[in-house]
Design a protein around this motif. Structure first.
Motif, mmCIF file in Angstrom:
data_model
loop_
_atom_site.group_PDB
_atom_site.id
_atom_site.type_symbol
_atom_site.label_atom_id
_atom_site.label_comp_id
_atom_site.label_asym_id
_atom_site.label_seq_id
_atom_site.Cartn_x
_atom_site.Cartn_y
_atom_site.Cartn_z
ATOM 1 N N HIS A 13 -53.120 -0.229 0.247
ATOM 2 C CA HIS A 13 -52.302 0.080 1.415
ATOM 3 C C HIS A 13 -52.101 1.601 1.477
ATOM 4 C CE1 HIS A 13 -48.765 0.296 3.992
ATOM 5 N NE2 HIS A 13 -49.026 -0.959 4.358
ATOM 6 N N PRO A 14 -52.243 2.208 2.678
ATOM 7 C CA PRO A 14 -52.134 3.677 2.754
ATOM 8 C C PRO A 14 -50.841 4.216 2.132
ATOM 9 C CG PRO A 14 -52.790 2.745 4.885
ATOM 10 C CD PRO A 14 -52.548 1.585 3.975
ATOM 11 N N ALA A 15 -49.727 3.481 2.293
ATOM 12 C CA ALA A 15 -48.456 3.991 1.745
ATOM 13 C C ALA A 15 -48.437 3.946 0.219
ATOM 14 C CB ALA A 15 -47.302 3.157 2.297
ATOM 15 N N HIS A 16 -49.386 3.200 -0.361
ATOM 16 C CA HIS A 16 -49.370 3.025 -1.820
ATOM 17 C C HIS A 16 -50.474 3.817 -2.515
ATOM 18 C CE1 HIS A 16 -47.115 -1.042 -1.306
ATOM 19 N NE2 HIS A 16 -46.300 0.001 -1.309
ATOM 20 N N GLN A 17 -51.182 4.666 -1.769
ATOM 21 C CA GLN A 17 -52.290 5.378 -2.400
ATOM 22 C C GLN A 17 -51.765 6.426 -3.393
ATOM 23 O OE1 GLN A 17 -54.671 6.527 0.928
ATOM 24 N NE2 GLN A 17 -55.757 4.579 0.914
ATOM 25 N N PHE A 18 -52.548 6.686 -4.414
ATOM 26 C CA PHE A 18 -52.134 7.690 -5.410
ATOM 27 C C PHE A 18 -53.359 8.423 -5.924
ATOM 28 C CE2 PHE A 18 -52.333 3.439 -7.350
ATOM 29 C CZ PHE A 18 -53.361 3.617 -8.265
ATOM 30 N N ASP A 19 -53.118 9.425 -6.787
ATOM 31 C CA ASP A 19 -54.165 10.325 -7.267
ATOM 32 C C ASP A 19 -55.026 9.610 -8.338
ATOM 33 O OD1 ASP A 19 -55.670 12.263 -8.480
ATOM 34 O OD2 ASP A 19 -54.056 13.748 -8.579
ATOM 35 N N LEU A 20 -56.244 9.213 -7.943
ATOM 36 C CA LEU A 20 -57.097 8.440 -8.852
ATOM 37 C C LEU A 20 -57.550 9.265 -10.043
ATOM 38 C CD1 LEU A 20 -59.396 6.241 -6.600
ATOM 39 C CD2 LEU A 20 -57.152 5.783 -7.526
ATOM 40 N N ASP A 21 -57.823 10.582 -9.822
ATOM 41 C CA ASP A 21 -58.273 11.426 -10.933
ATOM 42 C C ASP A 21 -57.176 11.541 -11.993
ATOM 43 O OD1 ASP A 21 -60.684 11.802 -9.790
ATOM 44 O OD2 ASP A 21 -60.118 13.668 -8.735
ATOM 45 N N ALA A 22 -55.934 11.707 -11.500
ATOM 46 C CA ALA A 22 -54.821 11.828 -12.460
ATOM 47 C C ALA A 22 -54.694 10.541 -13.265
ATOM 48 C CB ALA A 22 -53.521 12.116 -11.712
ATOM 49 N N LEU A 23 -54.872 9.403 -12.588
ATOM 50 C CA LEU A 23 -54.774 8.119 -13.279
ATOM 51 C C LEU A 23 -55.892 7.990 -14.320
ATOM 52 C CD1 LEU A 23 -53.663 5.284 -13.711
ATOM 53 C CD2 LEU A 23 -55.166 4.498 -11.894
ATOM 54 N N LEU A 24 -57.102 8.375 -13.901
ATOM 55 C CA LEU A 24 -58.251 8.267 -14.807
ATOM 56 C C LEU A 24 -58.020 9.110 -16.064
ATOM 57 C CD1 LEU A 24 -60.980 6.960 -15.077
ATOM 58 C CD2 LEU A 24 -61.988 8.874 -13.835
ATOM 59 N N ARG A 25 -57.544 10.352 -15.871
ATOM 60 C CA ARG A 25 -57.273 11.232 -17.026
ATOM 61 C C ARG A 25 -56.239 10.578 -17.948
ATOM 62 N NH1 ARG A 25 -57.507 15.299 -13.208
ATOM 63 N NH2 ARG A 25 -55.231 15.364 -12.959
ATOM 64 N N TYR A 26 -55.180 10.026 -17.326
ATOM 65 C CA TYR A 26 -54.099 9.437 -18.129
ATOM 66 C C TYR A 26 -54.608 8.202 -18.894
ATOM 67 C CZ TYR A 26 -49.538 7.813 -19.551
ATOM 68 O OH TYR A 26 -48.468 7.424 -20.323
ATOM 69 N N ALA A 27 -55.294 7.339 -18.162
ATOM 70 C CA ALA A 27 -55.761 6.086 -18.780
ATOM 71 C C ALA A 27 -56.752 6.367 -19.910
ATOM 72 C CB ALA A 27 -56.397 5.196 -17.716
ATOM 73 N N SER A 28 -57.626 7.376 -19.705
ATOM 74 C CA SER A 28 -58.629 7.691 -20.738
ATOM 75 C C SER A 28 -57.958 8.090 -22.042
ATOM 76 C CB SER A 28 -59.531 8.855 -20.308
ATOM 77 O OG SER A 28 -60.070 8.577 -19.065
ATOM 78 N N SER A 29 -56.788 8.754 -21.950
ATOM 79 C CA SER A 29 -56.185 9.174 -23.215
ATOM 80 C C SER A 29 -55.089 8.211 -23.699
ATOM 81 C CB SER A 29 -55.634 10.608 -23.104
ATOM 82 O OG SER A 29 -54.729 10.676 -22.039
#
Ligand SMILES: Cc1cc2nc3c(=O)[nH]c(=O)nc-3n(C[C@H](O)[C@H](O)[C@H](O)COP(=O)(O)OP(=O)(O)OC[C@H]3O[C@@H](n4cnc5c(N)ncnc54)[C@H](O)[C@@H]3O)c2cc1C
Length: 688
Positions: A13-29
């Motif tokens: 949903h457009p109102a729920h979009q977030f920064d995928l790169d930031a998530l990827l960096r966080y999840a990887s570590s």
């Protein structure tokens, strides 16, 4: 029909979009084994009834695709207590680690809103089926029944979780849950019916009145709290194929009084016409409590469940047929030059007790569930049906109380049922805090009764009722810990079968006061350990188990033997003391019962000044005073008095029972320390 979990997702949903790169960096570590540089990373959103937005993460590396689920708070200004994903994470993590309640595995909790805008957590993706319609249209009756029963079983497993043991004791307000809940439902019902809304059903008002009048007594104390999901619906369950593999959406979870769960469940069944399998399974699981409730009301006293009554009957028979007749033999050996050996009949009796299912009864069902999970698949572990009793009989501490009391009637009895201190406390420590390898190496032989163990905390040089004073050092050197120090009163260490000591010491003398202590598993045959002498209690050395003074000189132990990790010793000691003291007290009741029995028999047989002792006025007034503090000691003291000189000799069990009982005002923490803890709890409760 069911939907597959992966079919319930759509575009974010457009109102729920977030920064995928930031998530990827966080999840990887922060997520173990999360692909570091995935060839594809896509996010879709679960669309069905989520108050906390929930997303499917698909991470591809080459041909492999890994799936995770992310759940976050919604964006924008929120009510303070709503959307608490941190609480969801806490409850799922605790259930996943310590129980068999089906929940997805959680990987990480991020409370830093700067990463993707709000706190979130990442958990395992469960590939299964979700039934959106509770009527289960399109399923054959047989499958429908299986699905409902699986749902009921999942709910019952949740309500069986011991919140204090799994670290959720403070997860919610415990007292008056039932009262608050009934008032809330009543208000909601009144607000949503009548005056132009749907008709008000007089039966519902009757139900509200009935519930108000039947708030269980313990509701005001919250002492028997359990965990409640708060939104347990069939569409919050993932099935594979007919089994529940995960309970989802824990946003409304909290604590409530256990017997209230049964009431709640019945009310829910009538509201939603869910299926009375839920009620049936609850009755099975919680039957003891509800049964006790009824019996409490009718007779003014608690009566144990049928299962416990049956076990108690068998236990009493075993004591009468097998243990009391052997007591003199055991005493004889313990006072002879062969005092530090084991009477061969002891091992025979242990085997018989095992065969009769009177074995390891002290193990609470919650601890058993954790061990079963950790030891699943290990060949040496006898968890098959014929050996079920290795992890106890699935009793609660309250239920075990009725049996522990019976065992306390003879100082020799507890170990025959593998329920003797300090093994029980040590097994409980391993059951609660040990890792798989530690359980395999030490818990299994203890559960089988092949070895015995000791707990080495107290030191001669420091006031050990305060464990922060302990001076024994446990120092890490490479792959080992080196132990140096002196311990005394290590009960059980003289027993020729004793192989394991749980030693408490300090790994870091500079850490905060309650983080300095560690506990480590030590093989008693490790070089550098020296048993200096057996100590005596009022002249009794309690052979063949004994209480040892032990010195540790550069004792080298593998690093993997540390329990829970460095600095966790104080925490473990607290967990160990609670049930230990309880067991001692319950056994004391048994000791007092036996003293009373022997006293009365004697008083009815022996005459002084022309009357049986029982007929003298002082005897009658004394016997009426047993419910005083230090009750056990008083009763035993009276029993000794009635026996005259024979009472202080070793010709009856009384002197030994008295000596053992007296030590328990010091052992496992002096009275003053326990009274201090009770006072603290009472004060805390008054402040709530
Ligand atoms: C038979 C027996 C078996 C035992 N088995 C074991 C065992 O297996 N493993 C093990 O490690 N230890 C064992 N102990 C030791 C026991 O745990 C300790 O004796 C106990 O914790 C008290 O420590 P302490 O003897 O150093 O007394 P101290 O700490 O010196 O205390 C002495 C007295 O100070 C008073 N006191 C202490 N704290 C307070 C307070 N907060 N408020 C008011 N007064 C206070 C109490 O009267 C107490 O009795 C055993 C003891 C006995 C007698």
């Amino acid at each position: 029909m069911a939907s597959r979990t992966c079919d319930l997702v759509g575009r974010v949903h457009p109102a729920h979009q977030f920064d995928l790169d930031a998530l990827l960096r966080y999840a990887s570590s922060h997520v173990h084994a999360f692909p570091l540089s995935p060839s594809k990373f896509s996010v879709s959103q679960f669309g069905y009834g989520q108050s906390n937005p929930t997303f499917l993460l698909e991470v591809s590396s080459g041909s492999s695709v890994k799936r995770y689920v992310l759940r976050k708070k919604p964006p924008g200004k929120l009510l303070e207590s709503a959307h608490a994903v941190e609480r969801e994470f806490q409850v799922i993590e605790a259930l996943g680690i310590h129980t068999q309640v089906p929940v997805p595995k959680v990987f990480c909790l991020c409370t830093d809103s700067s990463v993707i805008g709000t706190p979130f957590y990442i958990m395992e993706y469960l590939d299964g089926r979700i039934f959106l319609d509770p009527g289960l249209p399109g399923l054959a009756p047989k499958s429908r029944r299986a699905i409902y029963q699986a749902a009921a079983k999942a709910l019952a497993s949740l309500h069986s979780a011991d919140v204090d043991t799994i670290g959720l004791g403070k997860f919610g307000r415990r007292e008056n849950y039932c009262k608050r809940q009934v008032e809330r439902w009543a208000k909601q019902y009144i607000a949503s019916t009548g005056d132009g809304k749907s008709d008000r059903n007089p039966k519902m008002l009757e139900l509200v009145d009935w519930l108000r009048q039947h708030v269980p007594l313990e509701d005001s104390l919250g002492a028997t709290s359990g965990l409640v999901h708060g939104d347990f619906r069939i569409d919050n369950l993932v099935f594979h194929p007919l089994r529940v593999i995960g309970i989802l959406d824990w946003e409304l979870s909290t604590l409530e009084t256990k017997c209230v769960m049964l009431h709640t469940c019945m009310v829910l069944a009538s509201f939603y016409n869910f299926n009375n399998a839920t009620v049936q399974v609850h009755l099975e699981q919680l039957g003891n409590e509800s049964e006790n409730q009824d019996l409490l009301k009718e007779t003014g006293r608690f009566v144990p469940s049928k299962k416990v009554q049956e076990l108690r009957k068998r236990l009493i028979k075993f004591m009468e047929d097998r243990i009391y007749p052997m007591e003199n033999e055991f005493y004889k050996l313990a006072q002879s030059t062969m005092r530090w050996t084991i009477h061969p009949e002891e091992e025979n009796l242990k085997e018989l007790a095992k065969r009769e299912g009177l074995w390891n009864l002290f193990i609470p069902f919650e601890s058993a569930a954790r061990a079963k999970k950790l030891l699943d698949g290990i060949n040496e572990f006898p968890v098959d049906k014929s050996n079920d009793c290795f992890l106890g009989a699935g009793l609660s501490n309250l239920e075990y109380g009725y049996l522990c009391e019976v065992m306390g009637r003879s100082v020799w009895a507890p170990q025959m049922f593998n329920c003797g201190a300090p093994d029980t406390g040590n097994m409980e420590v391993l059951l609660r805090y040990g890792d798989k390898e530690q359980l395999q190496e030490w818990l299994i032989p203890l559960l089988e009764g092949k070895i015995r163990s000791g707990f080495a905390m107290t030191e001669p040089e420091v006031a050990s009722s305060d464990a922060t004073n302990i001076e024994c050092s446990i120092k890490r050197e490479g792959d080992s810990y080196i132990i140096n120090g002196k311990k005394w009163w290590t009960s059980g260490a003289m027993d020729p079968r004793c192989r394991l000591l749980i030693v408490m010491g300090k790994a870091d003398f500079t850490a905060p006061m309650h983080k300095q202590q560690s506990m480590i598993l030590v093989d008693i045959q490790t070089p550098g350990m020296h048993i200096q002498r057996p100590l005596t209690v009022f002249g009794f050395d309690d052979a063949p188990h004994g209480h040892a003074e032990i010195s540790f000189e550069n004792v080298s132990v593998p690093a993997k033997n540390i329990l829970l990790g460095e600095g966790r010793g104080f925490e473990i000691a607290q967990g160990r003391l609670g049930p230990g003291r309880l067991h001692h007290c319950l056994r004391l009741i048994g000791a007092a019962e036996r003293g009373m029995q022997i006293m009365v028999q004697r008083a009815l047989r022996r005459k002084t000044f022309g009357k049986f002792i029982a007929e003298h006025g002082s005897f009658r007034s004394d016997i009426a005073k047993v419910a005083a503090p230090n009750m056990a000691l008083k009763v035993l003291d009276m029993a000794i008095q009635v026996h005259g000189a024979a009472g202080v000799s070793s010709d009856t069990v009384l002197a030994h029972l008295w000596a053992t009982s007296r030590t328990l005002r010091i052992a496992d923490g002096p009275d003053e320390v326990h009274l201090g803890t009770i006072a603290k709890l009472e004060l805390q409760r008054a402040k709530l």
